[in-house]
Design a protein around this motif. Structure first.
Motif, PDB file in Angstrom:
ATOM      1  N   GLU A  23       0.760  -1.067   0.239  1.00 16.91           N
ATOM      2  CA  GLU A  23      -0.027   0.534  -0.177  1.00 16.91           C
ATOM      3  C   GLU A  23       1.042   1.130   0.109  1.00 16.91           C
ATOM      4  N   THR A  37       0.442   5.678  -1.111  1.00 20.37           N
ATOM      5  CA  THR A  37      -0.422   6.858  -0.219  1.00 20.37           C
ATOM      6  C   THR A  37       0.035   7.738  -1.575  1.00 20.37           C
ATOM      7  N   LEU A  97      -5.549  16.272  -2.801  1.00 25.15           N
ATOM      8  CA  LEU A  97      -6.477  14.552  -2.340  1.00 25.15           C
ATOM      9  C   LEU A  97      -5.642  13.414  -1.856  1.00 25.15           C
ATOM     10  N   ARG A  98      -5.834  13.360  -1.412  1.00 24.65           N
ATOM     11  CA  ARG A  98      -4.366  11.460  -0.934  1.00 24.65           C
ATOM     12  C   ARG A  98      -5.293  10.316  -1.639  1.00 24.65           C
ATOM     13  N   VAL A  99      -4.950   9.166  -2.317  1.00 29.19           N
ATOM     14  CA  VAL A  99      -4.884   8.473  -3.282  1.00 29.19           C
ATOM     15  C   VAL A  99      -4.111   7.599  -2.415  1.00 29.19           C
ATOM     16  N   LEU A 100      -4.453   5.867  -2.263  1.00 31.22           N
ATOM     17  CA  LEU A 100      -4.642   5.025  -1.554  1.00 31.22           C
ATOM     18  C   LEU A 100      -3.923   3.582  -2.344  1.00 31.22           C
ATOM     19  N   THR A 147      -8.314   3.810  -3.797  1.00 35.41           N
ATOM     20  CA  THR A 147      -9.045   3.636  -3.221  1.00 35.41           C
ATOM     21  C   THR A 147      -9.253   5.553  -2.671  1.00 35.41           C
ATOM     22  N   PHE A 148     -10.369   6.038  -2.991  1.00 37.42           N
ATOM     23  CA  PHE A 148     -10.875   7.781  -3.140  1.00 37.42           C
ATOM     24  C   PHE A 148     -11.329   7.398  -1.580  1.00 37.42           C
ATOM     25  N   PRO A 149     -10.477   9.141  -0.793  1.00 37.14           N
ATOM     26  CA  PRO A 149     -11.271   9.243   0.396  1.00 37.14           C
ATOM     27  C   PRO A 149     -13.005   9.423   0.044  1.00 37.14           C
ATOM     28  N   ALA A 150     -13.438   9.542   0.868  1.00 34.25           N
ATOM     29  CA  ALA A 150     -15.161   9.786   1.147  1.00 34.25           C
ATOM     30  C   ALA A 150     -15.339  10.973   0.618  1.00 34.25           C
ATOM     31  N   CYS A 201     -15.665  12.315  -3.364  1.00 36.15           N
ATOM     32  CA  CYS A 201     -16.830  10.941  -4.194  1.00 36.15           C
ATOM     33  C   CYS A 201     -18.112  11.931  -3.731  1.00 36.15           C
ATOM     34  N   GLU A 250     -16.332   6.001   0.551  1.00 36.83           N
ATOM     35  CA  GLU A 250     -14.665   5.768  -0.405  1.00 36.83           C
ATOM     36  C   GLU A 250     -15.446   4.588  -1.496  1.00 36.83           C
TER      37      GLU A 250
END
Length: 137
Positions: A5, A7, A22-25, A39-42, A45, A50
């Motif tokens: 993983e 970020t 933003l930060r994506v994982l 993965t995009f933070p809530a 979206c 998420e």
């Protein structure tokens, strides 16, 4: 083998010249060796939940240097340190610019874990995936 993983910093492009940081994982699981997920933070979206997009690891790698993708996920270089990632869904298109060096570091770790060409699909995964695909047919 362990899950990788990483970020990375990204910009959600909303209207030229505006963007939203933003930060994506980025996630790589060797049990699904052909794929990566983002993965995009809530808060980024539309529905406030998420979101996870999964697509080809090789598509991500190709998109760092050349335009790649013809479907829901498309990538292309956007300068020396940015990669444009567009995601196409029924609700519309999301355009992001992600940090290319961060993505490269993630991919290096993923390819160190499972080198290109060494991916395997076990028969039980293939059977499960075929059963899922053919369910109800």
């Amino acid at each position: 083998m362990s899950v990788i993983e990483h970020t990375v910093q990204a910009q959600l492009v909303t209207r030229a010249p505006e963007s939203r940081p933003l930060r994506v994982l980025l996630r790589y699981d060797p049990r699904n060796a052909f794929a990566v997920s983002v993965t995009f933070p809530a808060p980024a979206c539309l529905d406030g939940v998420e979101a996870v997009w999964t697509f080809s690891r090789d598509l991500l790698a190709t998109g760092l240097g050349l335009p790649a993708g013809e479907g829901d996920v498309r990538l292309r270089p956007a300068g020396p340190h940015r990669t444009a990632l567009s995601l196409h869904a029924a609700e519309g298109i999301a355009l992001l610019e992600v940090d290319t060096p961060g993505v490269r570091a993630f991919l290096d770790a993923a390819y160190d874990c499972v080198p290109q060409g060494a991916e395997r699909v076990g028969s039980h995964e293939l059977d499960r995936d075929l059963a899922e695909l053919l369910r109800g047919v």
